[in-house]
Design a protein around this motif. Sequence first.
Motif, mmCIF file in Angstrom:
data_model
loop_
_atom_site.group_PDB
_atom_site.id
_atom_site.type_symbol
_atom_site.label_atom_id
_atom_site.label_comp_id
_atom_site.label_asym_id
_atom_site.label_seq_id
_atom_site.Cartn_x
_atom_site.Cartn_y
_atom_site.Cartn_z
ATOM 1 N N ASP A 108 0.832 -1.204 0.000
ATOM 2 C CA ASP A 108 0.000 0.000 0.000
ATOM 3 C C ASP A 108 0.866 1.253 0.000
ATOM 4 O O ASP A 108 0.540 2.249 -0.663
ATOM 5 N N LEU A 109 1.967 1.214 0.745
ATOM 6 C CA LEU A 109 2.888 2.347 0.727
ATOM 7 C C LEU A 109 3.463 2.531 -0.675
ATOM 8 O O LEU A 109 3.539 3.663 -1.186
ATOM 9 N N GLN A 110 3.856 1.424 -1.308
ATOM 10 C CA GLN A 110 4.429 1.523 -2.652
ATOM 11 C C GLN A 110 3.428 2.092 -3.647
ATOM 12 O O GLN A 110 3.786 2.882 -4.527
ATOM 13 N N GLU A 111 2.181 1.719 -3.496
ATOM 14 C CA GLU A 111 1.148 2.241 -4.391
ATOM 15 C C GLU A 111 0.998 3.747 -4.227
ATOM 16 O O GLU A 111 0.862 4.487 -5.209
ATOM 17 N N GLN A 118 7.845 7.400 -7.438
ATOM 18 C CA GLN A 118 8.873 7.068 -6.460
ATOM 19 C C GLN A 118 8.618 5.672 -5.888
ATOM 20 O O GLN A 118 7.545 5.097 -6.064
ATOM 21 N N GLU A 119 9.604 5.137 -5.180
ATOM 22 C CA GLU A 119 9.460 3.830 -4.560
ATOM 23 C C GLU A 119 10.361 3.718 -3.342
ATOM 24 O O GLU A 119 11.385 4.395 -3.240
ATOM 25 N N LEU A 120 9.941 2.872 -2.416
ATOM 26 C CA LEU A 120 10.794 2.453 -1.324
ATOM 27 C C LEU A 120 11.425 1.140 -1.763
ATOM 28 O O LEU A 120 10.727 0.164 -2.017
ATOM 29 N N VAL A 121 12.739 1.113 -1.859
ATOM 30 C CA VAL A 121 13.422 -0.081 -2.365
ATOM 31 C C VAL A 121 13.480 -1.119 -1.240
ATOM 32 O O VAL A 121 14.499 -1.326 -0.593
ATOM 33 N N VAL A 210 11.469 6.045 -9.388
ATOM 34 C CA VAL A 210 11.314 4.815 -10.164
ATOM 35 C C VAL A 210 12.065 4.985 -11.476
ATOM 36 O O VAL A 210 11.865 5.968 -12.191
ATOM 37 N N ARG A 211 12.921 4.065 -11.794
ATOM 38 C CA ARG A 211 13.678 4.138 -13.034
ATOM 39 C C ARG A 211 12.814 3.610 -14.178
ATOM 40 O O ARG A 211 12.169 2.566 -14.043
ATOM 41 N N PRO A 212 12.792 4.292 -15.295
ATOM 42 C CA PRO A 212 11.784 4.010 -16.329
ATOM 43 C C PRO A 212 11.982 2.711 -17.097
ATOM 44 O O PRO A 212 11.026 2.196 -17.678
ATOM 45 N N ALA A 213 13.192 2.185 -17.148
ATOM 46 C CA ALA A 213 13.422 0.988 -17.952
ATOM 47 C C ALA A 213 14.243 -0.022 -17.162
ATOM 48 O O ALA A 213 15.035 0.332 -16.292
#
Length: 414
Positions: A108-111, A118-121, A210-213
Amino acid sequence: MSIDITTLARSLDGAGEVRPAQDTDTVDGVTAAAVARPTSVEATSALLREATGQGLVTVARGAGTALTWGVPPERVDLILDTRGLDRLVEHEAGDLVVVAEAGLALKDLQEEVGRAGQELVADVPRERLEAGSTIGGALATAATGPRRLQRLALRDLVLGTTVVLADGTVATSGGKVVKNVAGYDLAKIMTGSYGTLGVIVRAAFRLHPVRPARRFVLRTAPLAEAAELARTVVASRLAPAAVEIDRPAGSDEATVAVLLEGTEEAVAARAEETVALVGGEIGEPPSWWARLPGGDVTAKATATLTGVADLLAAARSSEERHGASVALRGSALGVLHAGLTAPAPDAVAGVLADLRAAAPSPREGTVVVLTAPAELRDGLDVWGPVAGLGLMRGIKEQLDPGRNLAPGRFVGGI
């Protein structure tokens, strides 16, 4: 142990609930007497103060995806369900920072942060992520995954934490900006402590765009060659986001999977360079990516970068010696998981001894049993050699002198 549920409920002051435990409210086979779900930090503090005052043993539970990890607690009187603490407190997209309560599910946090690109890795095992693994649970078990190679482990992304101690004290360290690292050690000692030192109720994390590719390069080779190929990619200038190794049970070969992330043009070029360097081919994400290997027993094995080859060889030779199946999967950096299936407890113990011989000291590596059926776990040395055990016990004595938080669940009976 007698429990005054009415007084526990009153301590929440309306911010949550307390109920008698049901048959399913267990922690690794140990049955609880009651379950509380506070909905605020203040209520959590008051609840723990009252529970400890009653002499109760409290175990924190999020989604329960790792409640069978480690060792069963000596007893469980009260389960503290953290999922009532499920708010995303703050998301400063411009600063790449998020603050969230411990009961919020990672997916849910990632969403939420994903809407800002953005993202939490936090590459926790996919089984746990899909089952609703929470922020607090991931920290308490020191969850880690493939992309720690480039962007470090989850514990290294924590900017600050808020923790409630057994006596109800609310302790806060760190902050919510990258440059503020005051008190960061509190987050580190709580990470991986299995809830034996305090209950994590809130954390601030550093995010990444978030990296696009992305591209995967896959190569299967004999064990020693696979380990060497993985080291070659790690040491190269290709800047892989992750380099994972998968050695299926019974196999003399392992697959190396290299993840490359970035812009489309750069990733495409680096993928071709990776193929030129180690062979293989560009392909789809392997089905095993970020999943734990199957088996009756799951263990976490760590090694130095050069020690991965020794672990792979030890797994293969141990199978032949003990009539066991030993799958090994994880990072070329030296953090892997083993899935063991063996005909008897002494065979499991033999496999663990072989793997530990390949990781001969806490400085050079460790092998820790995460999960095992009771009939196999009894009599096993679950933790193996541990460095700094005296210091760990001193921290437990200072933060939880009455042993009211999950006693016995962590190494050395902590």
